[in-house]
Design an enzyme around this catalytic site. Structure first.
Site, PDB file in Angstrom:
ATOM      1  N   LYS A 167      -8.036   5.843   9.841  1.00 29.35           N
ATOM      2  CA  LYS A 167      -8.003   4.305   9.288  1.00 29.35           C
ATOM      3  C   LYS A 167      -7.067   3.562   9.696  1.00 29.35           C
ATOM      4  O   LYS A 167      -5.992   4.030   9.750  1.00 29.35           O
ATOM      5  CB  LYS A 167      -7.570   3.644   7.493  1.00 29.35           C
ATOM      6  CG  LYS A 167      -7.310   2.373   7.194  1.00 29.35           C
ATOM      7  CD  LYS A 167      -7.282   2.194   5.455  1.00 29.35           C
ATOM      8  CE  LYS A 167      -6.216   1.558   5.840  1.00 29.35           C
ATOM      9  NZ  LYS A 167      -5.978   2.142   3.685  1.00 29.35           N
ATOM     10  N   ASP A 177      -9.283  -1.095   7.739  1.00 30.91           N
ATOM     11  CA  ASP A 177      -8.648  -2.691   6.817  1.00 30.91           C
ATOM     12  C   ASP A 177      -8.353  -3.163   8.133  1.00 30.91           C
ATOM     13  O   ASP A 177      -7.153  -3.229   8.786  1.00 30.91           O
ATOM     14  CB  ASP A 177      -6.981  -1.153   6.540  1.00 30.91           C
ATOM     15  CG  ASP A 177      -6.792  -2.509   5.081  1.00 30.91           C
ATOM     16  OD1 ASP A 177      -7.811  -3.174   4.569  1.00 30.91           O
ATOM     17  OD2 ASP A 177      -6.152  -1.988   4.615  1.00 30.91           O
ATOM     18  N   LYS A 186      -5.391   0.091  11.199  1.00 29.37           N
ATOM     19  CA  LYS A 186      -5.107  -1.052  10.520  1.00 29.37           C
ATOM     20  C   LYS A 186      -5.961  -1.868  11.781  1.00 29.37           C
ATOM     21  O   LYS A 186      -5.197  -1.966  12.709  1.00 29.37           O
ATOM     22  CB  LYS A 186      -4.090  -1.205  10.700  1.00 29.37           C
ATOM     23  CG  LYS A 186      -3.234  -0.979   9.239  1.00 29.37           C
ATOM     24  CD  LYS A 186      -3.935  -1.528   8.244  1.00 29.37           C
ATOM     25  CE  LYS A 186      -3.626  -0.610   6.879  1.00 29.37           C
ATOM     26  NZ  LYS A 186      -3.875  -1.637   5.691  1.00 29.37           N
ATOM     27  N   ASP A 195     -10.237  -3.407  -1.137  1.00 30.04           N
ATOM     28  CA  ASP A 195      -8.597  -3.340  -1.431  1.00 30.04           C
ATOM     29  C   ASP A 195      -7.638  -4.347  -2.776  1.00 30.04           C
ATOM     30  O   ASP A 195      -8.371  -4.361  -3.786  1.00 30.04           O
ATOM     31  CB  ASP A 195      -8.157  -3.301  -0.371  1.00 30.04           C
ATOM     32  CG  ASP A 195      -6.665  -3.031  -0.980  1.00 30.04           C
ATOM     33  OD1 ASP A 195      -6.201  -2.407  -1.954  1.00 30.04           O
ATOM     34  OD2 ASP A 195      -5.536  -2.602   0.033  1.00 30.04           O
ATOM     35  N   SER A 238      -3.415   6.559   7.270  1.00 29.36           N
ATOM     36  CA  SER A 238      -3.566   4.644   7.219  1.00 29.36           C
ATOM     37  C   SER A 238      -2.465   4.785   8.546  1.00 29.36           C
ATOM     38  O   SER A 238      -1.837   4.737   8.499  1.00 29.36           O
ATOM     39  CB  SER A 238      -3.634   3.655   6.008  1.00 29.36           C
ATOM     40  OG  SER A 238      -2.810   2.639   6.225  1.00 29.36           O
ATOM     41  N   LYS A 284      -6.382   0.904  -6.055  1.00 25.71           N
ATOM     42  CA  LYS A 284      -4.493   1.335  -6.516  1.00 25.71           C
ATOM     43  C   LYS A 284      -4.197   1.059  -7.451  1.00 25.71           C
ATOM     44  O   LYS A 284      -4.281  -0.062  -8.762  1.00 25.71           O
ATOM     45  CB  LYS A 284      -3.691   0.417  -5.283  1.00 25.71           C
ATOM     46  CG  LYS A 284      -3.925   0.170  -3.661  1.00 25.71           C
ATOM     47  CD  LYS A 284      -3.734  -0.322  -2.757  1.00 25.71           C
ATOM     48  CE  LYS A 284      -3.662   0.021  -1.113  1.00 25.71           C
ATOM     49  NZ  LYS A 284      -3.563  -1.246  -0.646  1.00 25.71           N
ATOM     50  N   GLY A 307      -2.997   3.548  -1.154  1.00 23.43           N
ATOM     51  CA  GLY A 307      -1.651   3.740  -1.224  1.00 23.43           C
ATOM     52  C   GLY A 307      -0.620   2.088  -0.502  1.00 23.43           C
ATOM     53  O   GLY A 307      -1.202   1.163  -0.392  1.00 23.43           O
ATOM     54  N   GLU A 324     -12.232  -2.265   5.356  1.00 24.86           N
ATOM     55  CA  GLU A 324     -11.883  -2.303   4.173  1.00 24.86           C
ATOM     56  C   GLU A 324     -11.083  -3.587   4.202  1.00 24.86           C
ATOM     57  O   GLU A 324     -10.647  -4.507   5.517  1.00 24.86           O
ATOM     58  CB  GLU A 324     -10.930  -1.228   3.914  1.00 24.86           C
ATOM     59  CG  GLU A 324      -9.466  -1.950   2.754  1.00 24.86           C
ATOM     60  CD  GLU A 324      -8.455  -0.407   2.711  1.00 24.86           C
ATOM     61  OE1 GLU A 324      -8.843   0.258   3.570  1.00 24.86           O
ATOM     62  OE2 GLU A 324      -7.251  -0.863   2.136  1.00 24.86           O
TER      63      GLU A 324
END
Ligand code: OSB
Ligand code: MG
Length: 369
Positions: free
Chosen positions: A162, A189, A164, A239, A136, A263, A291, A214
């Site tokens: 991934k 995400d 952000k 998430d 990530s 998670k 995570g 996400e």
């Protein structure tokens, strides 16, 4: 039997090796609450995934510490449970605060595994001896830096990248990365930074073959995600919005998600994580393990959970050495070519580095019945 004799709460402060920018802001260090449960001469350890401020979800480190001391630990200290599920049930009368409750539940699973001499993943029903992982990546200053960071991690063999994103920084980095790497498994995400009014902006991402988007919309929403899902081709992954197996069932039934990020801390522990896993499997929806920038303690828990069969997409549990100069555990947790070995041994199979922990601990308290 699972006997809980005493507990320790330690709060450590660790500098992060990278600057982690998300739609929430910038993070450069981590405050890590650890819970150690003692029973029958053994120890079980868990890590709190909540942050000092209620940004990701509503929980905070201060709130968790207060609840552990005054509400949750008094319910388990000096008691004996048939198994970790019985301990989970003893905390089941309380509402919310799942990350705080998860600390007790996860430490109990570690203790139980050590008691039985069985690895945690095996106890949960997992069979894998290694798990596929991705990475990530925080928001970078520009497109060139984004492509460069992606290149470094692709070269290390990570199985999924991934990125952000946030409003104003979404299509640009995705386009740049997709042009440089036409074939990688790529996701984004947004950490709840968009609303339905941004649907056309998000629809522009359909052009880049993302495995999923996400958590684009609000942390406590399912209905708008379902509406967004009808307007996009790219699958949605939830998430923040999934705190329970019931949430997962509703989200999948509504079409608010086709994929779920599990998670273990967010959903209240391993037992609920396994229920979310099973619900998703019943819908034919894959899950993957998210995570929260964990130390080796939480990371080891994540790896064991990921051994369950419906973890069919790479998780965020990348090498510990990416995050820390020195970890809080003695064992290295390092992925090789995007594959993380599951620590062998009973429970999580990892052990606290007590010497280093004493150095970086801000507070350390012992609790007895
Ligand atoms: O949304 O998945 C998230 C980190 C902190 C809070 C929320 C998230 C994340 C990550 C990092 O994406 C995952 C990791 O590397 O541990
Ligand atoms: Mg996320």
């Amino acid at each position: 039997m699972l006997r809980i004799d005493a507990a320790e709460i330690v709060v450590a402060r660790l500098p992060l090796r990278f600057r982690f920018e998300t739609s929430f802001g910038v993070q450069t260090e981590k405050r890590i609450p650890l819970l150690v449960l003692h029973g029958d001469g053994l120890q079980g350890v868990a890590e709190g995934a909540m942050e000092p401020a209620p940004m990701f979800r509503e929980e905070t480190v201060a709130g968790a510490l207060s609840l552990l001391r005054d509400v949750f630990l008094p319910r388990v200290l000096g008691r004996t449970f048939a198994n970790p599920e019985a301990l989970e049930a003893a905390l089941g009368t309380f509402r919310g605060n799942r990350m705080a409750r998860a600390m007790v539940e996860m430490a109990a699973w570690d203790l139980w595994g050590r008691r039985l001499g069985v690895p945690l993943g095996t106890l949960l029903g997992g069979t894998k001896t290694e798990v596929e992982v991705g990475v990530s990546l925080g928001i970078q200053p520009d497109e060139a830096a984004t492509v460069e960071t992606v290149r470094r991690h692709v070269e290390q063999g990570y199985r999924r990248i991934k990125l952000k994103i946030k409003p104003g920084w979404d299509v640009q980095p995705v386009r740049a990365v997709r042009e440089a790497f036409p074939d990688i498994r790529l996701t984004v995400d947004a950490n709840s930074a968009y609303t339905l009014a941004d649907a056309s902006r998000l629809r522009a991402l359909d052009a880049y073959n993302l495995t999923y988007i996400e958590q684009p919309l609000a942390w406590d929403d399912l209905v708008d995600h379902a509406e967004l899902g009808r307007r996009l081709q790219t699958p949605l992954c939830l998430d923040e919005s999934i705190a329970t197996a019931a949430d997962a069932r509703k989200g999948l039934a509504l079409g608010a998600a086709q994929v779920i990020n599990i998670k273990v801390a967010r959903v209240g522990g391993h037992a609920e994580a396994r229920r979310v896993h099973d619900v998703a499997a019943s819908f034919g929806a894959p899950v993957w393990c998210g995570g929260m920038l964990e130390s080796g303690v939480g990371r080891a828990h994540n790896i064991h959970l990921s051994t369950l069969p419906n973890f069919r997409l790479p998780g965020d549990t990348s090498s510990a050495s990416r995050y820390w100069d020195r970890d809080l555990i003695r064992e290295p947790l390092e992925a090789v070519d995007g594959v993380m070995p599951v620590p062998a041994g009973a429970g999580t199979g990892v052990t606290l580095d007590r010497e280093y922990l004493a150095e970086v601990a801000e507070t350390h308290e012992e609790l007895r019945p």
